[in-house]
Design an enzyme around this catalytic site. Structure first.
Site, PDB file in Angstrom:
ATOM      1  CG  HIS A   1      -2.942  -4.500   1.290  1.00  0.00           C
ATOM      2  ND1 HIS A   1      -3.611  -4.723   2.502  1.00  0.00           N
ATOM      3  CD2 HIS A   1      -1.728  -4.379   1.826  1.00  0.00           C
ATOM      4  CE1 HIS A   1      -2.755  -4.742   3.539  1.00  0.00           C
ATOM      5  NE2 HIS A   1      -1.765  -4.488   3.062  1.00  0.00           N
TER       6      HIS A   1
ATOM      7  CD  GLU B  45       1.514  -7.435   2.409  1.00  0.00           C
ATOM      8  OE1 GLU B  45       2.283  -6.763   3.119  1.00  0.00           O
ATOM      9  OE2 GLU B  45       0.547  -6.947   1.936  1.00  0.00           O
TER      10      GLU B  45
ATOM     11  CE  LYS C  26      -1.073  -1.679   5.951  1.00  0.00           C
ATOM     12  NZ  LYS C  26      -1.394  -2.696   7.038  1.00  0.00           N
TER      13      LYS C  26
ATOM     14  N   GLY D  26      -0.039  -6.457  10.581  1.00  0.00           N
ATOM     15  CA  GLY D  26      -0.278  -5.639  11.460  1.00  0.00           C
ATOM     16  C   GLY D  26      -0.377  -6.230  13.076  1.00  0.00           C
TER      17      GLY D  26
ATOM     18  CG  ASN E 245       0.294  -0.434   2.539  1.00  0.00           C
ATOM     19  OD1 ASN E 245      -0.014   0.899   2.138  1.00  0.00           O
ATOM     20  ND2 ASN E 245      -0.287  -1.480   2.486  1.00  0.00           N
TER      21      ASN E 245
ATOM     22  N   GLY F 275       3.388  -0.762   9.352  1.00  0.00           N
ATOM     23  CA  GLY F 275       3.426   0.162  10.392  1.00  0.00           C
ATOM     24  C   GLY F 275       4.944   0.656  10.543  1.00  0.00           C
TER      25      GLY F 275
ATOM     26  CD  GLU G  87      -4.924  -3.598   5.740  1.00  0.00           C
ATOM     27  OE1 GLU G  87      -4.526  -2.168   5.160  1.00  0.00           O
ATOM     28  OE2 GLU G  87      -3.899  -3.750   6.615  1.00  0.00           O
TER      29      GLU G  87
ATOM     30  CB  SER H 210       4.788  -8.131  11.704  1.00  0.00           C
ATOM     31  OG  SER H 210       3.443  -7.954  12.092  1.00  0.00           O
TER      32      SER H 210
HETATM   33  P1  PGA Z   1       2.612  -4.581   8.702  1.00  0.00           P
HETATM   34  O1  PGA Z   1       1.559  -4.154   7.292  1.00  0.00           O
HETATM   35  O2  PGA Z   1       3.922  -4.188   8.238  1.00  0.00           O
HETATM   36  O3  PGA Z   1       1.903  -3.174   9.534  1.00  0.00           O
HETATM   37  O4  PGA Z   1       2.103  -5.750   9.123  1.00  0.00           O
HETATM   38  C1  PGA Z   1       2.063  -4.731   6.028  1.00  0.00           C
HETATM   39  C2  PGA Z   1       1.274  -4.403   4.875  1.00  0.00           C
HETATM   40  O5  PGA Z   1      -0.063  -4.460   5.252  1.00  0.00           O
HETATM   41  O6  PGA Z   1       1.548  -4.314   3.983  1.00  0.00           O
END
Ligand code: PGA
Length: 251
Positions: free
Chosen positions: A96, A168, A11, A174, A9, A236, A98, A214
């Site tokens: 998601h 998640e 983002k 993140g 992803n 990330g 977010e 993560s």
């Molecule tokens: P992250 O994000 O691997 O940076 O923790 C995962 C995601 O939001 O899908």
């Protein structure tokens, strides 16, 4: 057999040129990876170009969101699932955290978007996951169950073939704080039991459940060793071709 899925992803990162460069750098690094499906999710404006450049490869392209609306119409700023398909996407990430947290996505909109994705012939990667306070209050399982039951409401057994679930935990996204393999397995088992209740055992056994939060090259293998972890949704660590390729090639 559930074929694992490793999805990146991206983002709101990467201008067009960088998105293409990363996708093209990834291609040879994962060319021999037949053990899993590989997906990357660039921003809307890069979808068509990236999908064109990846044509014929083993990397699929996903969008990060779609409209609840299915018909053409006066919906300024919206992009329909059909338009995503038309741009070369085969998948779309829905709900998601977010989007739920910062863009007021609700159970209802997640459900409508999921149905819109399926109607357009896309696979929907439906995200669920609890906030830290909910985990600390002991309500993580209930929260995730609620997200699943409402998000998948009205979907048939046949529809479920085009659904991938991504668990998640919001506190792991993140933050560098991955769920332990045991925590992931516990919730993935709960998700599978919930799917058995909503859509029957066969659907539950066949649905891929990805872990996200993560995920890095050095923790993917132990996560994947868990019985009910069928892949990963990576933020990330998916932004660089080399690190994402190491995750894809976890075996
Ligand atoms: P992250 O994000 O691997 O940076 O923790 C995962 C995601 O939001 O899908």
């Amino acid at each position: 057999m559930r074929k694992p899925v490793i999805a990146g992803n991206w983002k709101m990162y990467k201008l067009l040129g960088e998105a293409v460069d990363t996708a093209l750098a990834l291609k040879p690094l994962v060319a021999n990876a037949n053990h899993c499906e590989i997906v990357i999710a660039p921003v809307f404006t890069a979808l068509k170009t990236v999908a064109d450049r990846l044509e014929g490869s083993n990397i699929k392209v996903a969008a990060q969101n779609c409209s609840t609306e299915v018909s053409f119409g006066a919906h300024t700023g919206e992009i329909s699932a059909e338009m995503l398909k038309d741009s070369g996407c085969s998948q779309v990430i829905i709900g998601h955290s977010e989007r739920r947290q910062f863009y007021r996505e609700t159970h209802g909109s997640v459900n409508r978007k999921t149905k819109a994705a399926l109607a357009a012939g896309l696979t929907a990667i439906v995200c669920v996951g609890e906030m830290l306070a909910e985990r600390e209050a002991g309500s993580a399982e209930n929260v995730v169950k609620g997200q699943l039951v409402s998000g998948l409401d009205g979907l048939t057994v046949a529809d479920m073939e085009s659904i991938i679930i991504a668990y998640e935990p919001v506190w792991a996204i993140g933050t560098g704080k991955t769920a332990t393999p045991e925590q992931a397995q516990e919730m993935h088992g709960h998700i599978r039991r919930t799917l058995a209740e909503t859509h029957g055992k066969e659907v539950a056994d066949n649905t891929r459940i990805l872990y996200g939060g993560s995920v890095k090259p050095d923790n993917i293998a132990v996560l994947m060793s868990q019985e009910d972890v069928d892949g990963a949704l990576v933020g990330g660590a998916s932004l660089e071709a080399e690190s994402f390729a190491r995750i894809v090639n976890y075996k």
